[in-house]
Design a protein around this motif. Sequence first.
Motif, PDB file in Angstrom:
ATOM      1  N   TYR A 115       0.817  -1.210   0.000  1.00  0.00           N
ATOM      2  CA  TYR A 115       0.000   0.000   0.000  1.00  0.00           C
ATOM      3  C   TYR A 115       0.845   1.251   0.000  1.00  0.00           C
ATOM      4  O   TYR A 115       1.805   1.374   0.752  1.00  0.00           O
ATOM      5  N   THR A 116       0.526   2.171  -0.879  1.00  0.00           N
ATOM      6  CA  THR A 116       1.055   3.523  -0.829  1.00  0.00           C
ATOM      7  C   THR A 116      -0.118   4.464  -1.019  1.00  0.00           C
ATOM      8  O   THR A 116      -1.004   4.196  -1.859  1.00  0.00           O
ATOM      9  N   PRO A 117      -0.185   5.547  -0.296  1.00  0.00           N
ATOM     10  CA  PRO A 117      -1.335   6.455  -0.454  1.00  0.00           C
ATOM     11  C   PRO A 117      -1.400   7.074  -1.844  1.00  0.00           C
ATOM     12  O   PRO A 117      -2.452   7.560  -2.256  1.00  0.00           O
ATOM     13  N   TYR A 118      -0.296   7.022  -2.594  1.00  0.00           N
ATOM     14  CA  TYR A 118      -0.276   7.660  -3.909  1.00  0.00           C
ATOM     15  C   TYR A 118      -0.923   6.797  -4.993  1.00  0.00           C
ATOM     16  O   TYR A 118      -1.153   7.270  -6.100  1.00  0.00           O
ATOM     17  N   VAL A 119      -1.222   5.543  -4.669  1.00  0.00           N
ATOM     18  CA  VAL A 119      -1.856   4.675  -5.657  1.00  0.00           C
ATOM     19  C   VAL A 119      -3.233   5.211  -6.036  1.00  0.00           C
ATOM     20  O   VAL A 119      -3.747   4.940  -7.128  1.00  0.00           O
ATOM     21  N   TRP A 120      -3.821   6.012  -5.115  1.00  0.00           N
ATOM     22  CA  TRP A 120      -5.162   6.545  -5.371  1.00  0.00           C
ATOM     23  C   TRP A 120      -5.136   7.872  -6.126  1.00  0.00           C
ATOM     24  O   TRP A 120      -6.171   8.357  -6.554  1.00  0.00           O
ATOM     25  N   GLY A 121      -3.947   8.463  -6.276  1.00  0.00           N
ATOM     26  CA  GLY A 121      -3.848   9.741  -6.974  1.00  0.00           C
ATOM     27  C   GLY A 121      -4.699  10.809  -6.311  1.00  0.00           C
ATOM     28  O   GLY A 121      -4.749  10.930  -5.085  1.00  0.00           O
ATOM     29  N   SER A 122      -5.402  11.567  -7.122  1.00  0.00           N
ATOM     30  CA  SER A 122      -6.218  12.676  -6.602  1.00  0.00           C
ATOM     31  C   SER A 122      -7.467  12.187  -5.871  1.00  0.00           C
ATOM     32  O   SER A 122      -8.147  12.971  -5.206  1.00  0.00           O
ATOM     33  N   ALA A 123      -7.778  10.895  -5.997  1.00  0.00           N
ATOM     34  CA  ALA A 123      -8.961  10.358  -5.310  1.00  0.00           C
ATOM     35  C   ALA A 123      -8.694  10.086  -3.834  1.00  0.00           C
ATOM     36  O   ALA A 123      -9.626   9.878  -3.063  1.00  0.00           O
ATOM     37  N   TRP A 124      -7.412  10.093  -3.448  1.00  0.00           N
ATOM     38  CA  TRP A 124      -7.071   9.804  -2.047  1.00  0.00           C
ATOM     39  C   TRP A 124      -7.549  10.931  -1.147  1.00  0.00           C
ATOM     40  O   TRP A 124      -7.504  12.117  -1.515  1.00  0.00           O
ATOM     41  N   ARG A 125      -7.983  10.551   0.046  1.00  0.00           N
ATOM     42  CA  ARG A 125      -8.423  11.550   1.018  1.00  0.00           C
ATOM     43  C   ARG A 125      -7.869  11.212   2.383  1.00  0.00           C
ATOM     44  O   ARG A 125      -7.908  10.049   2.805  1.00  0.00           O
ATOM     45  N   ASN A 126      -7.336  12.202   3.074  1.00  0.00           N
ATOM     46  CA  ASN A 126      -6.755  11.998   4.395  1.00  0.00           C
ATOM     47  C   ASN A 126      -7.847  11.565   5.378  1.00  0.00           C
ATOM     48  O   ASN A 126      -8.842  12.275   5.560  1.00  0.00           O
ATOM     49  N   PRO A 127      -7.694  10.399   6.030  1.00  0.00           N
ATOM     50  CA  PRO A 127      -8.740   9.917   6.942  1.00  0.00           C
ATOM     51  C   PRO A 127      -8.921  10.800   8.168  1.00  0.00           C
ATOM     52  O   PRO A 127      -9.944  10.711   8.844  1.00  0.00           O
ATOM     53  N   LEU A 128      -7.935  11.664   8.457  1.00  0.00           N
ATOM     54  CA  LEU A 128      -8.060  12.565   9.608  1.00  0.00           C
ATOM     55  C   LEU A 128      -8.730  13.895   9.249  1.00  0.00           C
ATOM     56  O   LEU A 128      -9.042  14.687  10.135  1.00  0.00           O
ATOM     57  N   GLU A 129      -8.951  14.126   7.957  1.00  0.00           N
ATOM     58  CA  GLU A 129      -9.372  15.457   7.532  1.00  0.00           C
ATOM     59  C   GLU A 129     -10.681  15.913   8.176  1.00  0.00           C
ATOM     60  O   GLU A 129     -10.780  17.040   8.678  1.00  0.00           O
ATOM     61  N   ASP A 130     -11.705  15.081   8.159  1.00  0.00           N
ATOM     62  CA  ASP A 130     -12.998  15.484   8.730  1.00  0.00           C
ATOM     63  C   ASP A 130     -12.858  15.807  10.212  1.00  0.00           C
ATOM     64  O   ASP A 130     -13.457  16.765  10.717  1.00  0.00           O
ATOM     65  N   ILE A 131     -12.070  15.001  10.928  1.00  0.00           N
ATOM     66  CA  ILE A 131     -11.875  15.213  12.368  1.00  0.00           C
ATOM     67  C   ILE A 131     -11.180  16.543  12.610  1.00  0.00           C
ATOM     68  O   ILE A 131     -11.575  17.333  13.475  1.00  0.00           O
ATOM     69  N   VAL A 132     -10.139  16.811  11.828  1.00  0.00           N
ATOM     70  CA  VAL A 132      -9.378  18.050  11.995  1.00  0.00           C
ATOM     71  C   VAL A 132     -10.237  19.262  11.667  1.00  0.00           C
ATOM     72  O   VAL A 132     -10.236  20.260  12.399  1.00  0.00           O
ATOM     73  N   ARG A 133     -10.995  19.178  10.602  1.00  0.00           N
ATOM     74  CA  ARG A 133     -11.780  20.343  10.169  1.00  0.00           C
ATOM     75  C   ARG A 133     -12.940  20.653  11.117  1.00  0.00           C
ATOM     76  O   ARG A 133     -13.475  21.767  11.088  1.00  0.00           O
ATOM     77  N   ARG A 134     -13.327  19.699  11.937  1.00  0.00           N
ATOM     78  CA  ARG A 134     -14.389  19.980  12.908  1.00  0.00           C
ATOM     79  C   ARG A 134     -13.892  20.795  14.100  1.00  0.00           C
ATOM     80  O   ARG A 134     -14.702  21.292  14.895  1.00  0.00           O
ATOM     81  N   LEU A 135     -12.572  20.929  14.263  1.00  0.00           N
ATOM     82  CA  LEU A 135     -12.045  21.807  15.310  1.00  0.00           C
ATOM     83  C   LEU A 135     -12.365  23.258  14.968  1.00  0.00           C
ATOM     84  O   LEU A 135     -12.386  23.637  13.791  1.00  0.00           O
ATOM     85  N   ASP A 136     -12.598  24.081  15.972  1.00  0.00           N
ATOM     86  CA  ASP A 136     -12.930  25.493  15.760  1.00  0.00           C
ATOM     87  C   ASP A 136     -11.631  26.285  15.615  1.00  0.00           C
ATOM     88  O   ASP A 136     -11.012  26.676  16.612  1.00  0.00           O
ATOM     89  N   PHE A 137     -11.228  26.537  14.364  1.00  0.00           N
ATOM     90  CA  PHE A 137      -9.953  27.208  14.130  1.00  0.00           C
ATOM     91  C   PHE A 137     -10.002  28.700  14.452  1.00  0.00           C
ATOM     92  O   PHE A 137      -8.952  29.336  14.593  1.00  0.00           O
ATOM     93  N   SER A 138     -11.186  29.258  14.592  1.00  0.00           N
ATOM     94  CA  SER A 138     -11.262  30.647  15.042  1.00  0.00           C
ATOM     95  C   SER A 138     -10.731  30.760  16.468  1.00  0.00           C
ATOM     96  O   SER A 138     -10.247  31.814  16.887  1.00  0.00           O
ATOM     97  N   LYS A 139     -10.801  29.665  17.220  1.00  0.00           N
ATOM     98  CA  LYS A 139     -10.269  29.634  18.580  1.00  0.00           C
ATOM     99  C   LYS A 139      -8.849  29.067  18.609  1.00  0.00           C
ATOM    100  O   LYS A 139      -7.998  29.534  19.362  1.00  0.00           O
TER     101      LYS A 139
END
Length: 338
Positions: A115-139
Amino acid sequence: MTIQINLALQGGGAHGAFTWGVLDRLLEDEGIEIAAISGTSAGALNGAALKAGLLAGDRAGAKASLARMWHEVAQLSDFRLSAWMQPFLPGFQAMTEIAQTMAPISSQGIAAQLYTPYVWGSAWRNPLEDIVRRLDFSKVCQAAGPRLFIGATSVRTGRIRIFEGQDITPEALMASACLPSVFQAVDIDGEAYWDGGYSGNPALFPLYDRALPDDVVVVSLNPFARPGVPKTPMDIQNRINEISFNSALLGELRAINFVRRLIAQGRIEQGQMKNVLVHLIADDELMTDLSASTKLAPSAALFSRLRSAGHAAAHCFLDQHRQKLASEPSLDLQALFG
């Protein structure tokens, strides 16, 4: 009297739940105020969740923010594959689980070959992204509350970049936690970044600011010393990673020890350089017992065990060394480098 401290939070994948427990215990002590946090990888996520929660709802808000984040991380079955990818590779999880039980074969080594994350090319998505984006970055990015420093490593130069203030974006947090065999490099302003642990796990130098307190409490996830010689592929690779991720931190601790000796000998005037007081919260026995694969395979049961251990380790630290805060270090650097 309130004592101000700085926190230096190591990365270690799913083992970062240990730091969650440490922070929970520190938040329960009204006499301790966190002035600044330097975090890498899981330490960066912990630091961001803590600050967002503090500014939203004080100490109770911080505890709730940390609990919410780790509950969400527990829903990921494996950092190597986000949930939406796993149905397309039905044999991958089974093969790595089988490999885990068949010494001396390394499931991490097999995973790296399969497995390499690059095998998916532009279709790959970081599994942590949704969790990170739910943090309140204004704070997270506010000047109020603890100062927050996030470290990531430039793929091109190999140098650390420290993100602070408005530069702390979801991309910066994902860059700090970007293990290259697991996640695609994170692009920020045309520069590709990998995990901050390669260049500072975590970086201590942002905490040398004269406006910050002298005490630096390091929350360690990677044992400095490990008994015996690793012989299986997995154990060898795990120890290589621990040594690599500890090397920058040990370099900074050695520099602190050198400066403290010069100050003690009168070769540097008091106040000319910061006299850093280093403390350590760790549970090396637990981290030595856990297999390397648990860093990449989160689970609610693992997190509960790690959080409890972190809470107990912080309680033990406060019980034994609280009186040393703001006066002397509790980590014997001379013995560490002796």
